[in-house]
Design an enzyme around this catalytic site. Structure first.
Site, PDB file in Angstrom:
ATOM      1  N   GLU A   1      -3.222   7.214   7.175  1.00 11.37           N
ATOM      2  CA  GLU A   1      -1.856   7.390   7.709  1.00 11.37           C
ATOM      3  C   GLU A   1      -0.879   7.926   6.676  1.00 11.37           C
ATOM      4  O   GLU A   1       0.019   7.209   6.211  1.00 11.37           O
ATOM      5  CB  GLU A   1      -1.336   6.081   8.305  1.00 11.37           C
ATOM      6  CG  GLU A   1      -2.050   5.684   9.577  1.00 11.37           C
ATOM      7  CD  GLU A   1      -1.320   4.592  10.357  1.00 11.37           C
ATOM      8  OE1 GLU A   1      -0.478   3.885   9.779  1.00 11.37           O
ATOM      9  OE2 GLU A   1      -1.596   4.456  11.560  1.00 11.37           O
TER      10      GLU A   1
ATOM     11  N   ARG B   1       0.840  -1.196   0.000  1.00  7.46           N
ATOM     12  CA  ARG B   1       0.000   0.000   0.000  1.00  7.46           C
ATOM     13  C   ARG B   1       0.881   1.255   0.000  1.00  7.46           C
ATOM     14  O   ARG B   1       2.094   1.162   0.107  1.00  7.46           O
ATOM     15  CB  ARG B   1      -0.949  -0.002   1.202  1.00  7.46           C
ATOM     16  CG  ARG B   1      -0.233  -0.010   2.542  1.00  7.46           C
ATOM     17  CD  ARG B   1      -1.226   0.034   3.704  1.00  7.46           C
ATOM     18  NE  ARG B   1      -0.527  -0.194   4.959  1.00  7.46           N
ATOM     19  CZ  ARG B   1      -1.130  -0.266   6.137  1.00  7.46           C
ATOM     20  NH1 ARG B   1      -2.439  -0.144   6.229  1.00  7.46           N
ATOM     21  NH2 ARG B   1      -0.437  -0.477   7.237  1.00  7.46           N
TER      22      ARG B   1
ATOM     23  N   GLU C   1      -7.526   4.152  15.648  1.00  8.11           N
ATOM     24  CA  GLU C   1      -7.142   2.748  15.720  1.00  8.11           C
ATOM     25  C   GLU C   1      -6.516   2.506  17.091  1.00  8.11           C
ATOM     26  O   GLU C   1      -5.504   3.114  17.427  1.00  8.11           O
ATOM     27  CB  GLU C   1      -6.120   2.400  14.625  1.00  8.11           C
ATOM     28  CG  GLU C   1      -6.652   2.626  13.219  1.00  8.11           C
ATOM     29  CD  GLU C   1      -5.638   2.276  12.127  1.00  8.11           C
ATOM     30  OE1 GLU C   1      -4.587   1.670  12.448  1.00  8.11           O
ATOM     31  OE2 GLU C   1      -5.883   2.619  10.969  1.00  8.11           O
TER      32      GLU C   1
HETATM   33  C1  GAL Z   1      -1.944   1.143  11.016  1.00  9.42           C
HETATM   34  C2  GAL Z   1      -2.763   1.183   9.738  1.00  9.42           C
HETATM   35  C3  GAL Z   1      -3.768   0.053   9.676  1.00  9.42           C
HETATM   36  C4  GAL Z   1      -3.136  -1.235  10.101  1.00  9.42           C
HETATM   37  C5  GAL Z   1      -2.581  -1.082  11.489  1.00  9.42           C
HETATM   38  C6  GAL Z   1      -1.969  -2.349  12.039  1.00  9.42           C
HETATM   39  O1  GAL Z   1      -0.703   1.724  10.812  1.00  9.42           O
HETATM   40  O2  GAL Z   1      -3.435   2.401   9.601  1.00  9.42           O
HETATM   41  O3  GAL Z   1      -4.283  -0.055   8.372  1.00  9.42           O
HETATM   42  O4  GAL Z   1      -2.142  -1.579   9.197  1.00  9.42           O
HETATM   43  O5  GAL Z   1      -1.578  -0.105  11.469  1.00  9.42           O
HETATM   44  O6  GAL Z   1      -1.448  -2.145  13.316  1.00  9.42           O
END
Ligand code: GAL
Length: 636
Positions: free
Chosen positions: A142, A103, A314
């Site tokens: 991100e 990605r 997240e």
């Molecule tokens: C973040 C990202 C997510 C996933 C996650 C895993 O950096 O935005 O898509 O990859 O980490 O911890």
């Protein structure tokens, strides 16, 4: 504070969706972020937009009473798009293309890719902009993850030249600002200027600083293009972006100016393992994360939009997959992290992710559910958190007594020219933040151009470039101010200022830094009960030092309400300065036991036990369990 999760309907059979949505609501979640990586399903062939599945997914979530945060899918351009314009990928510092197959394989400066982003974002916004379930948009995902801010592509080089032309007008001005006479680096036209890579030895630091400023502006303008489309087609919906932890590659204040709500992605155990923490911290906080990691980012991101609105997009729910080692959180930590976000004023915390995916890159990354659909440990903690949040009610963030000045440009200057390998910006800021938090102080992390009115103490760990506006702002204050090493040591164009450091800060404190030295690991200069490591300045001044090394060299100087510390202080020296400032400002400090941190909202005092042992919390006389949280209503 609301709770939510990140969900990928395109990863699961449609038959599961309704049950997933029902279970989310049952767990106490009310928000779901979807869509941010779904471009190949939204547009499987060029121009063929397939909405029916996403319509049904959103409808299913809506029917279960869940609000949707819809992500624009621009972090994952599909294969056909990359094949259509292979030069849209970023080029790394070694000149290699960053290819398809994971990605973030795009260059922020590629105009063709930007046009494609505008097209897909417009289509999504037109389709879902006024859907009652969609309450928020997330732009991209991100920015900068996997080291993707800097690109050395032809597209970036072309836009950099335009950027320089606007900034300097003439190459004479550019040559003068950068000092290009040194090593015959003078340019005769802007077309001759390349990005600062693949040079024989280091490129000119002024060249690098402008390249970083340019790259940061590219992120802001890329984000703004999406924000403008979303505002036009989805009025009254909030726009956010999910920022990262310990990340300074672009100026978040500039990008956040075009957002309503800042969000960030909180992975305390991964961050402890991947960043600079010592072996003792990595052992003691293995399953909790260092006690200041989450709070530091909460306090940072609360300040980036100017609105004070923020959330956690997240939240780590269990072991992640991307650190060198990936331990499981101590029982209780997922709940603690959730409540801590609330105590710092978050509007929501959303767990990453709903169900662990049994396929592809993140198959070892935990979710609220296991890959077989059964509850994972975090599911129970999310339920507990939801219950407590419901019981104590809404929490407003209170203005903190301390302002800590943060600057992305300062991070770039320290990174471009560290002068000592261990002079690391984030580490310095974090140590100062941590020292304040260990004394029980609440902190607002603010930009170097924020208003400082109303703060009782102001700390600037380092600001190599100091604007005239900041000097004027500091002059209006009468509260204690602490300024750290290397402040005022560079001009806007990365030169040593006339009259040497601290440059224009001399208007606040009469001293001159006549020489600096960096110290290798294991070398320390001793004072009475403290040590200086990494960095030491020789200071000329008529002031008598407030704190000196045992051999008499001055370390901290004070003039009126302003202190200057010309060294990398250890925790003992920092604490001594913080306690002196707090006494002057009439702010009370606490001596918190190891692993305990506190935070006051407008209505409650929260205490968090980050240690793996029960700890007596003196302020309330309560024993707090490992990973436990104590919540006390404040009398009004
Ligand atoms: C973040 C990202 C997510 C996933 C996650 C895993 O950096 O935005 O898509 O990859 O980490 O911890």
């Amino acid at each position: 504070m609301k709770l939510g999760c990140c969900y990928y309907p395109e990863h699961w059979p449609e038959d599961n969706w309704a049950d997933d949505a029902r279970r989310m609501a049952e767990m106490g979640l009310s928000l779901v972020r979807i869509g941010e990586f779904a471009w190949s399903r939204i547009e499987p062939e060029p121009g063929q937009l397939v909405w029916d599945w996403l319509d049904r997914a959103i409808e299913t979530l809506h029917t279960a009473g869940l609000a949707v945060i819809l992500g624009t899918p621009t972090a994952t351009p599909p294969k056909w798009l990359v094949d259509q314009m292979p030069d849209m990928v970023a080029i790394d510092e070694q000149g290699r293309p960053r290819g398809f197959g994971s990605r973030r394989h795009y260059c922020f400066s590629h105009l063709g890719y930007r046009k494609e982003c505008r097209r897909i974002v417009t289509a999504m916004a037109q389709r879902y902009g006024d859907h009652p379930a969609v309450t928020m948009w997330q732009t991209d995902n991100e920015y900068g993850c996997h080291d993707t801010i800097l690109s050395f592509s032809d597209a970036a080089a072309a836009r950099f030249r335009e950027w320089l032309q606007v900034r300097y007008g003439t190459t004479e001005a550019l040559n003068e600002a950068w000092g290009n006479v040194f090593w015959s680096m003078e340019y005769r036209s802007f077309d001759e200027v390349d990005p600062p890579h693949l040079t024989v030895t280091e490129a000119n630091p002024a060249h690098w600083l402008d390249y970083r400023r340019f790259a940061s502006d590219e992120v802001a303008s890329f984000n703004l293009e999406q924000a403008e489309i979303l505002r036009a087609h989805s009025p009254s919906r909030d726009i956010t972006h999910n920022f990262m932890g310990f990340f300074t590659e672009f100026d978040h204040y500039d990008t956040a100016r075009d957002l309503d709500v800042a969000t960030w992605d909180s992975y305390p155990l991964g961050f402890l393992e991947q960043f600079w923490f010592g072996e003792d911290d990595k052992r003691d906080y293995l399953r909790q994360g260092h006690p200041d990691i989450a709070a530091f980012h909460h306090d940072l991101y609360r300040g980036v939009t100017g609105s004070g609105r923020w959330g956690v997009m997240e939240q780590q729910p269990g072991p992640v997959n991307w650190a060198r080692y990936n331990p499981a959180p101590l029982p209780g930590m997922v709940k603690l992290w959730s409540l801590e976000a609330m105590a710092h004023g978050a509007e929501f915390t959303s767990y990453f992710r709903w169900r662990q995916a049994p396929f592809a890159q993140e198959q070892m990354h935990a979710g609220l559910l296991r890959p077989d659909g059964k509850d994972a440990e975090a599911a129970h903690e999310a339920r507990d958190a939801a219950k407590i949040i419901g019981e104590i009610g809404p929490q407003d963030a209170a203005k903190a007594p301390v302002a800590l000045l943060f600057s992305y440009e300062a991070a770039w200057v320290c990174g471009i020219q560290p002068q000592g390998a261990s002079f690391r910006y984030l580490e310095l800021i974090y140590e100062w933040y941590s020292a304040l938090r260990k004394r029980g102080l609440d902190v607002d992390i603010v930009s170097a151009d924020a208003s400082l009115e109303g703060y009782k103490m102001v700390c600037a760990p380092t600001l190599p470039i100091v604007s005239e506006e900041l000097v004027a702002e500091l002059k209006t204050l009468d509260c204690p101010v602490l300024i750290g090493p290397r402040s005022g040591s560079k001009t806007e164009s990365f030169c040593i200022p006339d009259g040497l450091a601290p440059g224009n800060l001399r208007e606040l404190i009469p001293l001159t830094v006549s020489r600096v030295e960096s110290l290798r690991g294991g070398v320390a200069e001793a004072g009475d009960g403290f040590e200086v490591t990494r960095w030491m300045e020789q200071i000329e001044s008529d002031l008598t030092p407030e704190v000196s090394l045992s051999d008499g060299r001055g370390v901290v100087f004070k003039h009126d309400h302003v202190r200057y510390c010309g060294a990398w202080p250890d925790n003992a020296l920092l604490t001594r300065m913080i306690e002196a400032m707090a006494a002057e400002a009439d702010v009370s400090v606490a001596h918190l036991p190891k692993g305990i941190r506190v935070r006051r909202s407008a209505r409650h005092l929260f205490a968090f036990n980050y240690s793996n042992k029960p700890v007596m919390f003196d302020l309330t006389g309560e024993m707090i369990d490992p990973a436990g949280v104590s919540i006390t209503a404040l009398s009004r």
